[in-house]
Design a protein around this motif. Structure first.
Motif, PDB file in Angstrom:
ATOM      1  N   VAL A  28      -0.803   8.729  -8.067  1.00 47.61           N
ATOM      2  CA  VAL A  28       0.071   8.734  -8.751  1.00 47.61           C
ATOM      3  C   VAL A  28       0.902   7.312  -8.932  1.00 47.61           C
ATOM      4  O   VAL A  28       1.347   6.820  -9.768  1.00 47.61           O
ATOM      5  CB  VAL A  28       1.181   9.822  -8.559  1.00 47.61           C
ATOM      6  CG1 VAL A  28       2.417   9.912  -9.373  1.00 47.61           C
ATOM      7  CG2 VAL A  28       0.374  11.317  -8.810  1.00 47.61           C
ATOM      8  N   GLY A  29       1.176   6.969  -7.683  1.00 50.13           N
ATOM      9  CA  GLY A  29       2.173   5.809  -7.523  1.00 50.13           C
ATOM     10  C   GLY A  29       2.556   5.363  -5.863  1.00 50.13           C
ATOM     11  O   GLY A  29       1.977   6.259  -5.038  1.00 50.13           O
ATOM     12  N   GLU A  30       3.381   4.604  -5.757  1.00 46.03           N
ATOM     13  CA  GLU A  30       3.617   4.351  -4.225  1.00 46.03           C
ATOM     14  C   GLU A  30       5.276   4.218  -4.098  1.00 46.03           C
ATOM     15  O   GLU A  30       5.873   3.931  -5.013  1.00 46.03           O
ATOM     16  CB  GLU A  30       3.029   2.806  -3.807  1.00 46.03           C
ATOM     17  CG  GLU A  30       3.477   2.669  -2.354  1.00 46.03           C
ATOM     18  CD  GLU A  30       2.839   1.117  -2.146  1.00 46.03           C
ATOM     19  OE1 GLU A  30       3.743   0.177  -1.867  1.00 46.03           O
ATOM     20  OE2 GLU A  30       1.642   1.010  -2.274  1.00 46.03           O
ATOM     21  N   VAL A  31       5.764   5.076  -2.970  1.00 50.96           N
ATOM     22  CA  VAL A  31       7.078   5.268  -2.976  1.00 50.96           C
ATOM     23  C   VAL A  31       7.806   3.831  -2.608  1.00 50.96           C
ATOM     24  O   VAL A  31       7.430   3.261  -1.551  1.00 50.96           O
ATOM     25  CB  VAL A  31       7.276   5.970  -1.776  1.00 50.96           C
ATOM     26  CG1 VAL A  31       8.775   6.439  -1.483  1.00 50.96           C
ATOM     27  CG2 VAL A  31       6.734   7.452  -1.897  1.00 50.96           C
ATOM     28  N   GLU A  32       8.646   3.566  -3.373  1.00 50.43           N
ATOM     29  CA  GLU A  32       9.332   2.230  -3.360  1.00 50.43           C
ATOM     30  C   GLU A  32      10.685   2.479  -2.776  1.00 50.43           C
ATOM     31  O   GLU A  32      11.267   1.554  -1.945  1.00 50.43           O
ATOM     32  CB  GLU A  32       9.644   1.598  -4.667  1.00 50.43           C
ATOM     33  CG  GLU A  32      10.170   0.210  -4.657  1.00 50.43           C
ATOM     34  CD  GLU A  32      10.335  -0.382  -6.031  1.00 50.43           C
ATOM     35  OE1 GLU A  32      11.579  -0.400  -6.269  1.00 50.43           O
ATOM     36  OE2 GLU A  32       9.249  -0.634  -6.451  1.00 50.43           O
ATOM     37  N   ASP A  33      11.380   3.866  -2.906  1.00 48.35           N
ATOM     38  CA  ASP A  33      12.770   4.061  -2.164  1.00 48.35           C
ATOM     39  C   ASP A  33      12.848   5.599  -2.429  1.00 48.35           C
ATOM     40  O   ASP A  33      12.157   6.090  -2.969  1.00 48.35           O
ATOM     41  CB  ASP A  33      13.881   3.305  -3.335  1.00 48.35           C
ATOM     42  CG  ASP A  33      15.192   3.117  -2.525  1.00 48.35           C
ATOM     43  OD1 ASP A  33      15.185   3.647  -1.319  1.00 48.35           O
ATOM     44  OD2 ASP A  33      15.976   2.377  -3.060  1.00 48.35           O
ATOM     45  N   VAL A  34      13.866   6.101  -1.454  1.00 52.89           N
ATOM     46  CA  VAL A  34      14.154   7.571  -1.925  1.00 52.89           C
ATOM     47  C   VAL A  34      15.642   7.704  -2.237  1.00 52.89           C
ATOM     48  O   VAL A  34      16.702   6.875  -2.062  1.00 52.89           O
ATOM     49  CB  VAL A  34      14.156   8.025  -0.451  1.00 52.89           C
ATOM     50  CG1 VAL A  34      12.575   8.007  -0.147  1.00 52.89           C
ATOM     51  CG2 VAL A  34      14.869   7.604   0.517  1.00 52.89           C
TER      52      VAL A  34
END
Length: 103
Positions: A28-34
């Protein structure tokens, strides 16, 4: 504080950089921030970048990201697994009352 799948606490910053996959194994994607709720001390969302172009084609411009509700997360380990994202994104019914990833 967030907990890992075995219930042990982990640092929120450890989520950044992890790859996110659907429960069907689709990247789906990569975590950049929370996104955090500071009062409740919980994670409420994951900001994703490096998105799957095929999955988000026509929904998100190149270079933009999406914010997924953290309640979609089913497991956190070496990667993060989420449920239903593929079905939610492929459902093009405008009269549907479903939630959608926010660009």
């Amino acid at each position: 504080m967030n907990t890992d799948t075995d219930g042990s606490p982990q640092e929120i910053t450890s989520l950044v950089g992890r790859e996110v996959y659907s429960n069907n194994g689709v990247f789906v994607g990569e975590v950049e921030d929370v996104r955090l709720d500071l009062d409740a001390e919980t994670v409420t969302g994951l900001a994703l970048s490096e998105l799957n172009d095929e999955l988000f084609a026509g929904r998100v411009s190149r270079g933009q990201g999406v914010m997924l509700p953290y309640r979609w997360v089913r497991a956190v380990g070496d990667v993060i697994l989420i449920n239903d994202v593929i079905e939610r994104l492929k459902d093009d019914d405008p009269d549907s009352d479903r939630e959608e990833a926010v660009a």
